[in-house]
Design a protein around this motif. Structure first.
Motif, mmCIF file in Angstrom:
data_model
loop_
_atom_site.group_PDB
_atom_site.id
_atom_site.type_symbol
_atom_site.label_atom_id
_atom_site.label_comp_id
_atom_site.label_asym_id
_atom_site.label_seq_id
_atom_site.Cartn_x
_atom_site.Cartn_y
_atom_site.Cartn_z
ATOM 1 N N LEU A 81 28.588 -61.583 104.304
ATOM 2 C CA LEU A 81 27.334 -60.835 104.264
ATOM 3 C C LEU A 81 27.147 -60.107 102.936
ATOM 4 O O LEU A 81 26.019 -59.915 102.479
ATOM 5 C CB LEU A 81 27.279 -59.826 105.410
ATOM 6 C CG LEU A 81 27.154 -60.416 106.808
ATOM 7 C CD1 LEU A 81 27.376 -59.343 107.862
ATOM 8 C CD2 LEU A 81 25.800 -61.070 106.990
ATOM 9 N N ALA A 82 28.239 -59.701 102.309
ATOM 10 C CA ALA A 82 28.169 -58.930 101.068
ATOM 11 C C ALA A 82 28.227 -59.800 99.824
ATOM 12 O O ALA A 82 28.237 -59.285 98.708
ATOM 13 C CB ALA A 82 29.315 -57.913 101.045
ATOM 14 N N ARG A 83 28.193 -61.083 99.969
ATOM 15 C CA ARG A 83 28.371 -61.997 98.834
ATOM 16 C C ARG A 83 27.288 -61.859 97.765
ATOM 17 O O ARG A 83 27.523 -62.158 96.604
ATOM 18 C CB ARG A 83 28.473 -63.439 99.309
ATOM 19 C CG ARG A 83 27.165 -64.027 99.803
ATOM 20 C CD ARG A 83 27.364 -65.395 100.477
ATOM 21 N NE ARG A 83 26.112 -66.001 100.836
ATOM 22 C CZ ARG A 83 25.311 -65.618 101.845
ATOM 23 N NH1 ARG A 83 25.687 -64.612 102.608
ATOM 24 N NH2 ARG A 83 24.181 -66.232 102.080
ATOM 25 N N ALA A 84 26.100 -61.407 98.120
ATOM 26 C CA ALA A 84 25.013 -61.277 97.149
ATOM 27 C C ALA A 84 25.112 -59.988 96.331
ATOM 28 O O ALA A 84 24.407 -59.826 95.346
ATOM 29 C CB ALA A 84 23.667 -61.332 97.865
ATOM 30 N N LEU A 85 25.974 -59.070 96.733
ATOM 31 C CA LEU A 85 26.138 -57.808 96.009
ATOM 32 C C LEU A 85 26.974 -58.014 94.758
ATOM 33 O O LEU A 85 27.754 -58.972 94.672
ATOM 34 C CB LEU A 85 26.824 -56.770 96.911
ATOM 35 C CG LEU A 85 26.104 -56.390 98.201
ATOM 36 C CD1 LEU A 85 26.998 -55.480 99.040
ATOM 37 C CD2 LEU A 85 24.777 -55.726 97.906
ATOM 38 N N ASP A 86 26.840 -57.100 93.796
ATOM 39 C CA ASP A 86 27.715 -57.172 92.632
ATOM 40 C C ASP A 86 29.142 -56.857 93.084
ATOM 41 O O ASP A 86 29.360 -56.323 94.167
ATOM 42 C CB ASP A 86 27.243 -56.217 91.527
ATOM 43 C CG ASP A 86 27.261 -54.768 91.959
ATOM 44 O OD1 ASP A 86 28.373 -54.200 92.026
ATOM 45 O OD2 ASP A 86 26.173 -54.217 92.226
ATOM 46 N N ASP A 87 30.112 -57.188 92.248
ATOM 47 C CA ASP A 87 31.526 -57.072 92.631
ATOM 48 C C ASP A 87 31.919 -55.653 93.050
ATOM 49 O O ASP A 87 32.631 -55.471 94.032
ATOM 50 C CB ASP A 87 32.434 -57.545 91.486
ATOM 51 C CG ASP A 87 32.329 -59.046 91.271
ATOM 52 O OD1 ASP A 87 31.879 -59.752 92.207
ATOM 53 O OD2 ASP A 87 32.690 -59.517 90.172
ATOM 54 N N ASP A 88 31.462 -54.645 92.300
ATOM 55 C CA ASP A 88 31.829 -53.260 92.621
ATOM 56 C C ASP A 88 31.241 -52.825 93.961
ATOM 57 O O ASP A 88 31.924 -52.201 94.773
ATOM 58 C CB ASP A 88 31.359 -52.308 91.520
ATOM 59 C CG ASP A 88 32.123 -52.511 90.221
ATOM 60 O OD1 ASP A 88 33.268 -53.031 90.273
ATOM 61 O OD2 ASP A 88 31.583 -52.150 89.159
ATOM 62 N N SER A 89 29.969 -53.160 94.204
ATOM 63 C CA SER A 89 29.332 -52.778 95.469
ATOM 64 C C SER A 89 29.977 -53.497 96.647
ATOM 65 O O SER A 89 30.180 -52.912 97.709
ATOM 66 C CB SER A 89 27.833 -53.108 95.434
ATOM 67 O OG SER A 89 27.188 -52.372 94.434
ATOM 68 N N CYS A 90 30.311 -54.758 96.446
ATOM 69 C CA CYS A 90 30.966 -55.543 97.503
ATOM 70 C C CYS A 90 32.320 -54.936 97.841
ATOM 71 O O CYS A 90 32.639 -54.735 99.020
ATOM 72 C CB CYS A 90 31.111 -56.991 97.051
ATOM 73 S SG CYS A 90 31.814 -58.081 98.286
ATOM 74 N N GLU A 91 33.089 -54.623 96.822
ATOM 75 C CA GLU A 91 34.414 -54.038 97.039
ATOM 76 C C GLU A 91 34.297 -52.669 97.713
ATOM 77 O O GLU A 91 35.068 -52.348 98.620
ATOM 78 C CB GLU A 91 35.171 -53.914 95.705
ATOM 79 C CG GLU A 91 36.609 -53.467 95.866
ATOM 80 C CD GLU A 91 37.448 -54.429 96.690
ATOM 81 O OE1 GLU A 91 38.335 -53.948 97.431
ATOM 82 O OE2 GLU A 91 37.228 -55.652 96.621
ATOM 83 N N VAL A 124 24.782 -55.838 107.713
ATOM 84 C CA VAL A 124 25.685 -54.692 107.617
ATOM 85 C C VAL A 124 24.984 -53.621 106.786
ATOM 86 O O VAL A 124 24.208 -53.932 105.877
ATOM 87 C CB VAL A 124 27.043 -55.093 106.983
ATOM 88 C CG1 VAL A 124 26.871 -55.638 105.581
ATOM 89 C CG2 VAL A 124 28.007 -53.932 106.980
ATOM 90 N N VAL A 125 25.245 -52.368 107.129
ATOM 91 C CA VAL A 125 24.721 -51.252 106.349
ATOM 92 C C VAL A 125 25.792 -50.171 106.279
ATOM 93 O O VAL A 125 26.491 -49.914 107.260
ATOM 94 C CB VAL A 125 23.400 -50.706 106.938
ATOM 95 C CG1 VAL A 125 23.610 -50.128 108.314
ATOM 96 C CG2 VAL A 125 22.770 -49.675 106.026
ATOM 97 N N MET A 126 25.941 -49.615 105.079
ATOM 98 C CA MET A 126 26.850 -48.493 104.896
ATOM 99 C C MET A 126 25.975 -47.291 104.579
ATOM 100 O O MET A 126 25.175 -47.322 103.643
ATOM 101 C CB MET A 126 27.824 -48.751 103.744
ATOM 102 C CG MET A 126 28.755 -47.587 103.483
ATOM 103 S SD MET A 126 29.952 -47.875 102.156
ATOM 104 C CE MET A 126 28.899 -47.934 100.726
ATOM 105 N N LEU A 127 26.097 -46.242 105.371
ATOM 106 C CA LEU A 127 25.322 -45.033 105.169
ATOM 107 C C LEU A 127 26.223 -43.952 104.595
ATOM 108 O O LEU A 127 27.341 -43.747 105.064
ATOM 109 C CB LEU A 127 24.725 -44.557 106.490
ATOM 110 C CG LEU A 127 23.819 -45.559 107.208
ATOM 111 C CD1 LEU A 127 23.341 -44.980 108.530
ATOM 112 C CD2 LEU A 127 22.641 -45.943 106.339
#
Length: 165
Positions: A81-91, A124-127
């Motif tokens: 699900l997080a594959r489209a995010l940049d590396d730092d945001s994904c991590e 997925v969402v991170m608040l």
């Protein structure tokens, strides 16, 4: 609408490899209750097709998505699900989700939720709680008070008494 679902669910069961049902109907025909579950596909400007095109995905008949607190079994779906995010945001998302699942009551400032649709994790969402200075900057810069009722959005001061914010 339930009559439409009562008809469409068995129809999709007969064709398990198909995800969509497409129906065309002349513009002059009345819309039947079956079509209540369908979306109308807007025609192209140059189209000469003389019918209305209706489309429904099999998952649209399953009910609304479910939002739930992220749990251990959900973690395996997060990298995809997080594959489209940049590396730092994904991590950051994956690390926060793992920490949150291990001890959800430890860090109340960050929480992770997943969305399920048809028993599949699809979002997925991170608040993360914002600090008071940032909230004040947003209130001023975007006139949030015109859209929010402050009485429902109280923060706690040092004494534990609610204050506007």
């Amino acid at each position: 609408q339930t009559q439409g679902a009562d008809f469409l669910l068995p129809a999709f069961c007969m064709y398990p490899d198909k995800d969509y049902c497409v129906i065309t109907q002349p513009h002059t025909s009345a819309q039947t209750p079956l079509l209540a579950a369908f979306s109308v596909v807007p025609p192209q400007a140059v189209s000469t097709f003389g019918h209305v095109l209706y489309l429904v995905h099999r998952c649209a008949l399953s009910g609304p998505p479910i939002v739930k607190v992220c749990q251990e079994p959900d973690l395996e779906h997060l990298p995809w699900l997080a594959r489209a995010l940049d590396d730092d945001s994904c991590e950051d998302l994956l690390t926060t989700a793992k920490e949150f699942v291990k001890a959800p009551d430890v860090n109340k400032d960050k929480q992770v939720f997943v969305f399920e649709f048809d028993r599949q994790v699809c979002g997925v969402v991170m608040l993360e709680s914002l600090n008071e200075d940032y909230v004040e900057m947003l209130r001023c810069g975007y006139h949030l008070d015109d859209y929010l009722l402050a009485q429902y959005h109280k923060s706690k001061d040092v004494d534990g008494v609610g204050v506007d914010g």
